[in-house]
Write an enzyme that holds these catalytic residues in place. Structure first.
Site, PDB file in Angstrom:
ATOM      1  N   ASN A 149       0.860  -1.257   0.060  1.00  0.00           N
ATOM      2  CA  ASN A 149       0.055   0.103   0.120  1.00  0.00           C
ATOM      3  C   ASN A 149       0.860   1.398  -0.110  1.00  0.00           C
ATOM      4  O   ASN A 149       0.413   2.237  -0.364  1.00  0.00           O
ATOM      5  CB  ASN A 149      -0.943  -0.080   1.225  1.00  0.00           C
ATOM      6  CG  ASN A 149      -0.111  -0.014   2.679  1.00  0.00           C
ATOM      7  OD1 ASN A 149       0.477  -0.916   2.635  1.00  0.00           O
ATOM      8  ND2 ASN A 149      -0.286   0.687   3.395  1.00  0.00           N
ATOM      9  N   GLN A 178      -5.202  -3.448  -2.094  1.00  0.00           N
ATOM     10  CA  GLN A 178      -4.504  -2.636  -3.150  1.00  0.00           C
ATOM     11  C   GLN A 178      -4.360  -3.040  -4.417  1.00  0.00           C
ATOM     12  O   GLN A 178      -4.273  -2.141  -5.463  1.00  0.00           O
ATOM     13  CB  GLN A 178      -3.250  -1.833  -2.630  1.00  0.00           C
ATOM     14  CG  GLN A 178      -3.225  -1.298  -1.373  1.00  0.00           C
ATOM     15  CD  GLN A 178      -3.839  -0.050  -1.683  1.00  0.00           C
ATOM     16  OE1 GLN A 178      -4.120   0.813  -2.580  1.00  0.00           O
ATOM     17  NE2 GLN A 178      -4.267   0.799  -0.598  1.00  0.00           N
ATOM     18  N   SER A 198     -11.439  -4.494   0.316  1.00  0.00           N
ATOM     19  CA  SER A 198     -12.172  -3.574   1.165  1.00  0.00           C
ATOM     20  C   SER A 198     -12.821  -2.525  -0.014  1.00  0.00           C
ATOM     21  O   SER A 198     -12.310  -2.190  -1.165  1.00  0.00           O
ATOM     22  CB  SER A 198     -10.994  -2.536   1.535  1.00  0.00           C
ATOM     23  OG  SER A 198     -11.667  -1.500   2.625  1.00  0.00           O
ATOM     24  N   HIS A 200     -14.078   0.369   0.190  1.00  0.00           N
ATOM     25  CA  HIS A 200     -13.782   1.988  -0.199  1.00  0.00           C
ATOM     26  C   HIS A 200     -12.539   2.293  -0.631  1.00  0.00           C
ATOM     27  O   HIS A 200     -12.421   3.351  -1.173  1.00  0.00           O
ATOM     28  CB  HIS A 200     -13.780   2.743   1.380  1.00  0.00           C
ATOM     29  CG  HIS A 200     -12.502   2.548   2.129  1.00  0.00           C
ATOM     30  ND1 HIS A 200     -11.785   3.435   2.051  1.00  0.00           N
ATOM     31  CD2 HIS A 200     -12.215   1.532   3.050  1.00  0.00           C
ATOM     32  CE1 HIS A 200     -10.830   3.046   2.900  1.00  0.00           C
ATOM     33  NE2 HIS A 200     -10.903   1.837   3.341  1.00  0.00           N
ATOM     34  N   CYS A 320      -2.534   5.239   6.952  1.00  0.00           N
ATOM     35  CA  CYS A 320      -2.194   4.703   8.225  1.00  0.00           C
ATOM     36  C   CYS A 320      -1.326   5.259   9.210  1.00  0.00           C
ATOM     37  O   CYS A 320      -1.181   5.026  10.223  1.00  0.00           O
ATOM     38  CB  CYS A 320      -2.157   3.079   8.241  1.00  0.00           C
ATOM     39  SG  CYS A 320      -3.764   2.363   7.299  1.00  0.00           S
TER      40      CYS A 320
END
Length: 376
Positions: A149, A178, A198, A200, A320
């Site tokens: 990521n 990703q 994921s 979003h 993050c």
């Protein structure tokens, strides 16, 4: 504003929002209820899951809906380790996984599991030879992310899968958060037993994720309640979120990498090649949508603020770790020179971007470097 932080999150697609709203209006009943409205909601839920499984070529597998990539990764690491601990206690992952993998592994270490972390080279790539050496009879789980990521490194997942199946009985999980929507993600082609996606990250909604499992692979639950999701993930299932996620996966799935992203990436890398104080961290053969850059003796926050003032949104490293002033674990692991370590930024493309926006970014980059040379 020009938004180049799509690896952190993406703008929800209008059709996804429409699907979510429509499902909330008509299929709001609890899918665990036995009345007719509950059965209708359950049928829609099952159709959405089947669509997700079909998209990744895993029609006879199982889809466990979660709150996102972090929970899916936690369920994969904690749940599969618990489920298969009768086979052994050895787990293999890499030094540059997402924190939701690394911190789950550290938790397992505290309870007696033996976790080994594969090293990576300066481009973030693991060694097949090291993986071969670390596999053993007691290995029950291997987790290797498809695309990193932060710097976009693509790991040789298919090659790893063949090696793991040939030399162990380990379950093979890959964090595909990703890679899905930018690269082809087929569980059959990759040879994996479980993957994380994921919503979003692919123009879907936040708080929606899925752990997709091959038939016969079943993790132990890590939360407890009414036994929903075949006893694996308790809690009332949100049918509208499932519908919206299936829609996001349908519209974002690709059979080959995004060629427009690759073109934009090449444009940016070429432009950086003429700037002495900028180092491209992303491998040339990395994911098409991520370009990680490092400025010499310039803090990444300074660059982010300047670009924002010029109407361009980028991030430092990853979402993050961007609020943490220290270099991320990925940047530390690849051994970046100290003069560049604090100057890392990440540019990540999405479906809402254009070639003209990339050109504008390059223009702003040149103006930024000119100001740096003048001492700002």
């Amino acid at each position: 504003m020009i938004y180049f932080d799509n690896s952190a999150t993406t703008q929800p697609d209008e059709s996804v929002l429409e699907s979510f709203i429509a499902a909330n209006i008509k299929y709001y009943a609890n899918p665990a209820s036995i009345h007719v409205m509950g059965r209708e909601a359950e049928a829609l839920l099952n159709r959405s899951k089947k669509q997700m499984l079909s998209i990744v070529d895993n029609e006879d597998g199982e889809a466990i809906l979660t709150s996102g990539g972090t929970e899916s990764n936690n369920l994969a690491i904690l749940g599969l380790s618990e489920a298969y601990k009768s086979r052994g206690n050895h787990i293999i992952t890499t030094q540059i996984e997402h924190p939701s993998i690394l911190n789950a592994c550290r938790q397992l270490e505290q309870t007696g599991f033996d976790v080994e972390y594969l090293a990576v080279d300066e481009q973030g790539r693991i060694s097949i030879e090291e993986l071969t050496a670390k596999l053993k009879k007691e290995t029950i789980l291997v987790s290797i992310m498809h695309v990193n990521n932060e710097i976009g490194t693509i790991q040789p997942i298919r090659q790893c899968a063949e090696l793991i199946k040939r030399n162990s009985r380990a379950i093979f999980h890959s964090d595909c958060v990703q890679s899905f929507g930018k690269l082809p993600v087929s569980m059959e082609e990759l040879g994996v037993d479980a993957i994380t996606i994921s919503a979003h990250k692919v123009n879907g909604l936040k708080n929606s994720g899925v752990l997709l499992l091959k038939k016969g692979i079943k993790p132990s639950p890590i939360n407890f309640g009414g036994g929903q999701e075949n006893g694996i993930r308790s809690g009332t299932v949100s049918v509208p979120n499932a519908v919206a996620m299936a829609k996001a996966m349908r519209i974002s799935s690709v059979k080959e990498e995004r060629t427009n992203f690759r073109e934009w990436r090449n444009m940016l890398v070429e432009a950086c090649g003429t700037i002495e104080k900028v180092q491209v961290l992303s491998p040339l053969d990395g994911a098409p949508h991520i370009v990680s850059l490092a400025f010499k003796s310039i803090k990444g926050e300074v660059a982010v603020n300047y670009f924002q003032e010029q109407g361009i949104i980028i991030s430092t490293s990853s979402a993050c770790s961007s609020k943490n002033k220290k270099a991320s674990h990925v940047i530390e692991t690849i051994g970046l020179d100290n003069k560049f370590k604090n100057g890392v930024i990440r540019v990540s493309f999405g479906n809402t971007n254009t070639k003209e926006q990339v050109k504008e970014f390059i223009d702003v980059l040149h103006r930024f470097m000119e100001l740096i040379e003048k001492g700002m």
